[in-house]
Design a protein around this motif. Structure first.
Motif, PDB file in Angstrom:
ATOM      1  N   ALA A 167       0.809  -1.221   0.000  1.00  0.00           N
ATOM      2  CA  ALA A 167       0.000   0.000   0.000  1.00  0.00           C
ATOM      3  C   ALA A 167       0.842   1.271   0.000  1.00  0.00           C
ATOM      4  O   ALA A 167       0.509   2.247  -0.654  1.00  0.00           O
ATOM      5  CB  ALA A 167      -0.944  -0.006   1.199  1.00  0.00           C
ATOM      6  N   GLU A 168       1.957   1.253   0.722  1.00  0.00           N
ATOM      7  CA  GLU A 168       2.751   2.471   0.865  1.00  0.00           C
ATOM      8  C   GLU A 168       3.885   2.570  -0.162  1.00  0.00           C
ATOM      9  O   GLU A 168       4.675   3.516  -0.128  1.00  0.00           O
ATOM     10  CB  GLU A 168       3.355   2.532   2.282  1.00  0.00           C
ATOM     11  N   GLU A 169       3.954   1.616  -1.105  1.00  0.00           N
ATOM     12  CA  GLU A 169       5.071   1.583  -2.049  1.00  0.00           C
ATOM     13  C   GLU A 169       4.682   2.118  -3.424  1.00  0.00           C
ATOM     14  O   GLU A 169       3.501   2.210  -3.757  1.00  0.00           O
ATOM     15  CB  GLU A 169       5.575   0.141  -2.211  1.00  0.00           C
ATOM     16  N   GLU A 170       5.704   2.461  -4.205  1.00  0.00           N
ATOM     17  CA  GLU A 170       5.545   2.788  -5.622  1.00  0.00           C
ATOM     18  C   GLU A 170       6.639   2.062  -6.399  1.00  0.00           C
ATOM     19  O   GLU A 170       7.725   1.813  -5.871  1.00  0.00           O
ATOM     20  CB  GLU A 170       5.667   4.288  -5.853  1.00  0.00           C
ATOM     21  N   LEU A 171       6.343   1.733  -7.626  1.00  0.00           N
ATOM     22  CA  LEU A 171       7.343   1.154  -8.516  1.00  0.00           C
ATOM     23  C   LEU A 171       7.865   2.256  -9.420  1.00  0.00           C
ATOM     24  O   LEU A 171       7.087   2.938 -10.097  1.00  0.00           O
ATOM     25  CB  LEU A 171       6.742   0.025  -9.358  1.00  0.00           C
ATOM     26  N   SER A 227      11.544  -0.486  -6.332  1.00  0.00           N
ATOM     27  CA  SER A 227      10.421  -0.210  -5.437  1.00  0.00           C
ATOM     28  C   SER A 227      10.912  -0.317  -4.011  1.00  0.00           C
ATOM     29  O   SER A 227      11.792  -1.129  -3.708  1.00  0.00           O
ATOM     30  CB  SER A 227       9.266  -1.199  -5.670  1.00  0.00           C
ATOM     31  N   GLY A 228      10.365   0.501  -3.146  1.00  0.00           N
ATOM     32  CA  GLY A 228      10.781   0.472  -1.748  1.00  0.00           C
ATOM     33  C   GLY A 228      10.739   1.858  -1.143  1.00  0.00           C
ATOM     34  O   GLY A 228      10.305   2.835  -1.768  1.00  0.00           O
ATOM     35  N   GLY A 229      11.205   1.935   0.094  1.00  0.00           N
ATOM     36  CA  GLY A 229      11.200   3.211   0.801  1.00  0.00           C
ATOM     37  C   GLY A 229      12.099   4.240   0.144  1.00  0.00           C
ATOM     38  O   GLY A 229      13.139   3.893  -0.416  1.00  0.00           O
ATOM     39  N   SER A 266       6.473   6.553 -12.299  1.00  0.00           N
ATOM     40  CA  SER A 266       6.199   5.760 -11.099  1.00  0.00           C
ATOM     41  C   SER A 266       4.731   5.373 -11.062  1.00  0.00           C
ATOM     42  O   SER A 266       3.875   6.018 -11.679  1.00  0.00           O
ATOM     43  CB  SER A 266       6.555   6.539  -9.833  1.00  0.00           C
ATOM     44  N   ALA A 267       4.451   4.300 -10.328  1.00  0.00           N
ATOM     45  CA  ALA A 267       3.064   3.821 -10.194  1.00  0.00           C
ATOM     46  C   ALA A 267       2.847   3.304  -8.785  1.00  0.00           C
ATOM     47  O   ALA A 267       3.674   2.568  -8.240  1.00  0.00           O
ATOM     48  CB  ALA A 267       2.780   2.712 -11.203  1.00  0.00           C
ATOM     49  N   ALA A 268       1.721   3.722  -8.210  1.00  0.00           N
ATOM     50  CA  ALA A 268       1.288   3.194  -6.922  1.00  0.00           C
ATOM     51  C   ALA A 268       0.461   1.933  -7.172  1.00  0.00           C
ATOM     52  O   ALA A 268       0.059   1.665  -8.306  1.00  0.00           O
ATOM     53  CB  ALA A 268       0.462   4.243  -6.179  1.00  0.00           C
ATOM     54  N   PRO A 269       0.182   1.143  -6.134  1.00  0.00           N
ATOM     55  CA  PRO A 269      -0.602  -0.090  -6.333  1.00  0.00           C
ATOM     56  C   PRO A 269      -1.947   0.187  -6.991  1.00  0.00           C
ATOM     57  O   PRO A 269      -2.702   1.064  -6.558  1.00  0.00           O
ATOM     58  CB  PRO A 269      -0.791  -0.616  -4.907  1.00  0.00           C
ATOM     59  N   GLY A 270      -2.226  -0.527  -8.083  1.00  0.00           N
ATOM     60  CA  GLY A 270      -3.507  -0.393  -8.770  1.00  0.00           C
ATOM     61  C   GLY A 270      -3.655   0.854  -9.608  1.00  0.00           C
ATOM     62  O   GLY A 270      -4.699   1.065 -10.233  1.00  0.00           O
ATOM     63  N   GLU A 271      -2.637   1.685  -9.666  1.00  0.00           N
ATOM     64  CA  GLU A 271      -2.741   2.955 -10.394  1.00  0.00           C
ATOM     65  C   GLU A 271      -2.658   2.771 -11.895  1.00  0.00           C
ATOM     66  O   GLU A 271      -3.353   3.440 -12.659  1.00  0.00           O
ATOM     67  CB  GLU A 271      -1.641   3.910  -9.915  1.00  0.00           C
ATOM     68  N   MET A 272      -1.787   1.871 -12.347  1.00  0.00           N
ATOM     69  CA  MET A 272      -1.649   1.621 -13.778  1.00  0.00           C
ATOM     70  C   MET A 272      -1.041   0.237 -13.997  1.00  0.00           C
ATOM     71  O   MET A 272      -0.500  -0.375 -13.074  1.00  0.00           O
ATOM     72  CB  MET A 272      -0.800   2.704 -14.454  1.00  0.00           C
ATOM     73  N   THR A 273      -1.146  -0.228 -15.219  1.00  0.00           N
ATOM     74  CA  THR A 273      -0.546  -1.521 -15.567  1.00  0.00           C
ATOM     75  C   THR A 273       0.941  -1.325 -15.866  1.00  0.00           C
ATOM     76  O   THR A 273       1.414  -0.187 -16.012  1.00  0.00           O
ATOM     77  CB  THR A 273      -1.223  -2.116 -16.808  1.00  0.00           C
TER      78      THR A 273
END
Length: 299
Positions: A167-171, A227-229, A266-273
């Motif tokens: 939840a708190e991560e982004e790729l 991905s990570g902090g 960057s993408a948050a969970p569920g934001e984009m494929t």
């Protein structure tokens, strides 16, 4: 009786075969619940030669993995269902609790009523085959020229990473392209161009922080995934270091005009494929290229 004599002869044959090979023979008495190993078990295991209440011991074991326990339970269920021969790959704790891969084969002998009586089988150490397979899989994932991940492999990693985001991560995806690479090839030759590609790849690997994936996705196009902090700061610093690290590439003691255009998305969970993230980073890279090159652009 004749059936018992045949069974005993079969067991003796298995023991002789085991002693003359690296196979560890075992007998599993389904009705009485015990499991007996041939004497050469000591080459691999520090288990006793006979284990009473075998399935109970398996269930209570804290050193056998759950997946391996399920394979053993499946052996019992398949035997009950009348499956005469079974074959599995199973991870088991060997001496000093070191886990190793074994091939398990077992053939059932039935009683007069057709119920499973005695399972006779072998365990064989397949660590060398496993290591060869893993090395081959690793080789197939590598770009043979730069030794970075190839396009298919890094795309697979990227799709896995975006699906597993917390939840708190982004790729973060970084795509970079060597500016004026054709001009370098034309002026200095393709051997020089190969040197530039390898230098970029080596620099990407050398500067990559822990848990970053790097790959080659085209001729002179590369990707990094993280991905990570503190992901944004880490990817920004990495991009800056890449620009600095590739600005002084030498060929025959001459400084080459090498620069990179870098796009980051960057993408948050569920934001984009994964495909949408790739498109965003790729567009950002082309904006950097069209805006004078040698720059970093965030989508």
């Amino acid at each position: 009786n004749d059936k018992t004599d045949k069974l005993r002869l079969s067991n003796e044959q298995y023991e002789i075969l085991a002693q003359s090979s690296n196979l560890i023979a075992f007998q599993w008495h389904m009705k009485e619940g015990w499991l007996h190993f041939a004497s050469n078990r000591e080459t691999e295991f520090d288990w006793p030669d006979r284990i009473e209440d075998f399935l109970l011991k398996v269930r209570e074991s804290k050193i056998i993995r759950e997946e391996s326990k399920h394979i053993i339970y499946r052996c019992e269920q398949q035997a009950i269902q009348g499956i005469s021969h079974q074959k599995y790959e199973i991870l088991l704790p060997s001496k000093n609790r070191t886990e190793k891969w074994y091939e398990l084969q077992m053939t059932m002998q039935m009683d007069r009523e057709g119920n499973p009586l005695l399972g006779i089988g072998f365990l064989s150490n397949i660590m060398k085959q496993k290591e060869k397979t893993e090395n081959l899989e690793e080789q197939l994932q590598m770009d043979s020229f730069t030794r970075l991940l190839n396009k298919a492999a890094i795309e697979e990693r990227g799709m896995q990473m975006i699906e597993r985001l917390k939840a708190e991560e982004e790729l973060y995806m970084l795509i970079t392209d060597i500016d004026n690479f054709k001009a370098i090839n034309d002026r200095f030759g393709h051997i020089c161009g190969d040197h530039v590609l390898k230098t970029i790849a080596d620099t990407m690997n050398r500067l990559a922080p822990e848990n970053m994936e790097t790959g080659r996705i085209g001729g002179d196009e590369f990707m990094a995934l993280f991905s990570g902090g503190q992901g944004k700061e880490i990817i920004k610093n990495y991009a800056r270091q890449l620009l600095e690290g590739t600005s002084e590439v030498l060929w025959a003691k001459e400084e080459l005009p090498v620069s990179l255009s870098i796009g980051i998305a960057s993408a948050a969970p569920g934001e984009m494929t994964y495909a949408q993230l790739y498109t965003a980073a790729d567009k950002a890279m082309y904006i950097a290229k069209n805006d004078g090159k040698g720059k970093i652009v965030f989508a």
